[in-house]
Design a protein around this motif. Structure first.
Motif, PDB file in Angstrom:
ATOM      1  N   LEU A 194      48.471  49.238  65.449  1.00  0.00           N
ATOM      2  CA  LEU A 194      47.542  48.558  66.166  1.00  0.00           C
ATOM      3  C   LEU A 194      46.115  49.213  65.817  1.00  0.00           C
ATOM      4  N   PHE A 195      45.706  49.103  65.861  1.00  0.00           N
ATOM      5  CA  PHE A 195      44.870  50.661  65.045  1.00  0.00           C
ATOM      6  C   PHE A 195      43.146  49.767  65.048  1.00  0.00           C
ATOM      7  N   HIS A 196      42.439  50.484  66.209  1.00  0.00           N
ATOM      8  CA  HIS A 196      40.250  49.389  65.870  1.00  0.00           C
ATOM      9  C   HIS A 196      39.983  50.837  65.707  1.00  0.00           C
ATOM     10  N   LYS A 197      38.981  51.325  65.091  1.00  0.00           N
ATOM     11  CA  LYS A 197      37.569  51.970  64.087  1.00  0.00           C
ATOM     12  C   LYS A 197      38.672  53.376  63.979  1.00  0.00           C
ATOM     13  N   GLY A 198      40.107  52.873  63.657  1.00  0.00           N
ATOM     14  CA  GLY A 198      40.588  54.330  63.361  1.00  0.00           C
ATOM     15  C   GLY A 198      41.505  54.822  64.131  1.00  0.00           C
ATOM     16  N   LYS A 199      41.358  54.508  65.614  1.00  0.00           N
ATOM     17  CA  LYS A 199      41.877  54.910  66.702  1.00  0.00           C
ATOM     18  C   LYS A 199      43.594  53.964  66.590  1.00  0.00           C
ATOM     19  N   ILE A 200      44.648  54.569  67.118  1.00  0.00           N
ATOM     20  CA  ILE A 200      45.592  53.601  67.533  1.00  0.00           C
ATOM     21  C   ILE A 200      45.935  53.490  69.079  1.00  0.00           C
ATOM     22  N   LEU A 201      45.798  52.288  68.916  1.00  0.00           N
ATOM     23  CA  LEU A 201      45.217  51.648  70.572  1.00  0.00           C
ATOM     24  C   LEU A 201      46.979  50.928  70.599  1.00  0.00           C
ATOM     25  N   TRP A 202      48.187  51.421  69.820  1.00  0.00           N
ATOM     26  CA  TRP A 202      49.805  50.352  70.741  1.00  0.00           C
ATOM     27  C   TRP A 202      50.438  51.418  69.362  1.00  0.00           C
ATOM     28  N   LYS A 249      49.551  36.505  62.769  1.00  0.00           N
ATOM     29  CA  LYS A 249      48.551  36.268  61.879  1.00  0.00           C
ATOM     30  C   LYS A 249      47.883  34.462  61.882  1.00  0.00           C
ATOM     31  N   ASN A 250      48.782  33.147  61.803  1.00  0.00           N
ATOM     32  CA  ASN A 250      48.194  32.329  62.024  1.00  0.00           C
ATOM     33  C   ASN A 250      47.624  31.913  63.042  1.00  0.00           C
ATOM     34  N   LYS A 251      48.158  32.009  64.659  1.00  0.00           N
ATOM     35  CA  LYS A 251      47.089  31.972  65.172  1.00  0.00           C
ATOM     36  C   LYS A 251      45.932  32.989  66.032  1.00  0.00           C
ATOM     37  N   MET A 252      46.480  33.888  65.291  1.00  0.00           N
ATOM     38  CA  MET A 252      44.993  35.138  65.308  1.00  0.00           C
ATOM     39  C   MET A 252      44.265  34.724  64.563  1.00  0.00           C
ATOM     40  N   GLY A 253      43.611  34.229  63.256  1.00  0.00           N
ATOM     41  CA  GLY A 253      43.993  33.497  62.484  1.00  0.00           C
ATOM     42  C   GLY A 253      42.333  35.295  62.350  1.00  0.00           C
ATOM     43  N   ASP A 254      40.926  35.038  62.352  1.00  0.00           N
ATOM     44  CA  ASP A 254      39.931  36.549  62.184  1.00  0.00           C
ATOM     45  C   ASP A 254      39.975  37.082  63.036  1.00  0.00           C
ATOM     46  N   GLN A 255      40.567  37.075  64.204  1.00  0.00           N
ATOM     47  CA  GLN A 255      40.529  37.840  64.904  1.00  0.00           C
ATOM     48  C   GLN A 255      41.236  38.823  65.068  1.00  0.00           C
ATOM     49  N   LEU A 256      42.399  39.627  64.388  1.00  0.00           N
ATOM     50  CA  LEU A 256      43.480  40.251  63.910  1.00  0.00           C
ATOM     51  C   LEU A 256      43.656  40.423  62.770  1.00  0.00           C
ATOM     52  N   LYS A 257      43.612  41.810  61.893  1.00  0.00           N
ATOM     53  CA  LYS A 257      43.997  42.173  60.607  1.00  0.00           C
ATOM     54  C   LYS A 257      45.070  42.649  60.543  1.00  0.00           C
ATOM     55  N   ASN A 302      40.255  52.946  54.853  1.00  0.00           N
ATOM     56  CA  ASN A 302      38.636  52.594  54.897  1.00  0.00           C
ATOM     57  C   ASN A 302      38.716  51.563  56.249  1.00  0.00           C
ATOM     58  N   LEU A 303      40.110  50.758  56.087  1.00  0.00           N
ATOM     59  CA  LEU A 303      40.045  49.663  56.142  1.00  0.00           C
ATOM     60  C   LEU A 303      40.184  50.103  57.637  1.00  0.00           C
ATOM     61  N   ILE A 304      41.254  50.901  58.015  1.00  0.00           N
ATOM     62  CA  ILE A 304      41.864  51.071  59.985  1.00  0.00           C
ATOM     63  C   ILE A 304      40.624  51.485  60.231  1.00  0.00           C
ATOM     64  N   GLN A 305      39.786  51.935  59.632  1.00  0.00           N
ATOM     65  CA  GLN A 305      38.889  53.548  60.376  1.00  0.00           C
ATOM     66  C   GLN A 305      37.801  52.089  60.356  1.00  0.00           C
ATOM     67  N   ASN A 306      37.551  50.972  59.344  1.00  0.00           N
ATOM     68  CA  ASN A 306      36.058  49.823  59.568  1.00  0.00           C
ATOM     69  C   ASN A 306      36.023  48.979  59.816  1.00  0.00           C
ATOM     70  N   SER A 307      37.275  48.765  59.768  1.00  0.00           N
ATOM     71  CA  SER A 307      37.423  46.843  60.472  1.00  0.00           C
ATOM     72  C   SER A 307      36.619  46.745  61.047  1.00  0.00           C
ATOM     73  N   GLU A 308      35.988  45.451  62.262  1.00  0.00           N
ATOM     74  CA  GLU A 308      35.477  45.411  62.989  1.00  0.00           C
ATOM     75  C   GLU A 308      35.893  44.495  64.078  1.00  0.00           C
ATOM     76  N   VAL A 309      37.751  44.583  64.095  1.00  0.00           N
ATOM     77  CA  VAL A 309      38.574  43.644  64.723  1.00  0.00           C
ATOM     78  C   VAL A 309      40.053  44.582  64.479  1.00  0.00           C
ATOM     79  N   PRO A 310      40.222  44.297  65.977  1.00  0.00           N
ATOM     80  CA  PRO A 310      41.642  45.439  65.275  1.00  0.00           C
ATOM     81  C   PRO A 310      42.698  44.904  64.285  1.00  0.00           C
TER      82      PRO A 310
END
Length: 99
Positions: free
Chosen positions: A72-80, A38-46, A6-14
Motif C-alpha cells: 500500500l503506497f501513498h505519495k510514493g511512501k510504503i504504508l504497509w 475495489k468494489n467497496k472502496m471505489g474512488d477512495q483507493l486505486k 508516477n501513479l504511486i508517487q502522485n496519486s491523491e488516494v492510496p
C-alpha cells in the motif's frame, strides 16, 4: 518516469499494488478479495496489479521476494506490505487506517 512510478508517487488516494503471477495459486486465491475491495472502496483507493514475471525491475526495487505481495503506497511512501494471502476483513482494516 514510468506510468507505474508516477501513479504511486502522485496519486491523491492510496494505491494498493498486487504483485502476482498467472501460475501462482495463492494469487488466484486472493484475486476475489482484491476485486471485492475495489468494489467497496471505489474512488477512495486505486488498485494496480503487477505481473511479477513481466516486471522484474519493480520486483527488485520493492524487494518483492514472494507472491502474492501487496504493498500500500501513498505519495510514493510504503504504508504497509504483506506477502501471502490475507483475509478481506484484515486487508480492509489496514486500508481504512489510511483512507
Amino acid at each position: 518516469m514510468s506510468k507505474f512510478t508516477n501513479l504511486i508517487q502522485n496519486s491523491e488516494v492510496p494505491v494498493l499494488v498486487d504483485f502476482y503471477a498467472d501460475w501462482c495459486q495463492p494469487c488466484h486465491m486472493i484475486a476475489p478479495t482484491i476485486r471485492s475491495i475495489k468494489n467497496k472502496m471505489g474512488d477512495q483507493l486505486k488498485i494496480v496489479k503487477v505481473n511479477a514475471d513481466n516486471n522484474q525491475k519493480a520486483m527488485l526495487k520493492y524487494h518483492v521476494k514472494s507472491i502474492p505481495t501487496l504493498i500500500l503506497f501513498h505519495k510514493g511512501k510504503i504504508l504497509w506490505r504483506n506477502a501471502g494471502v490475507i483475509p478481506e476483513v484484515e486487508l480492509l482494516k489496514v486500508i481504512n487506517q489510511y483512507i
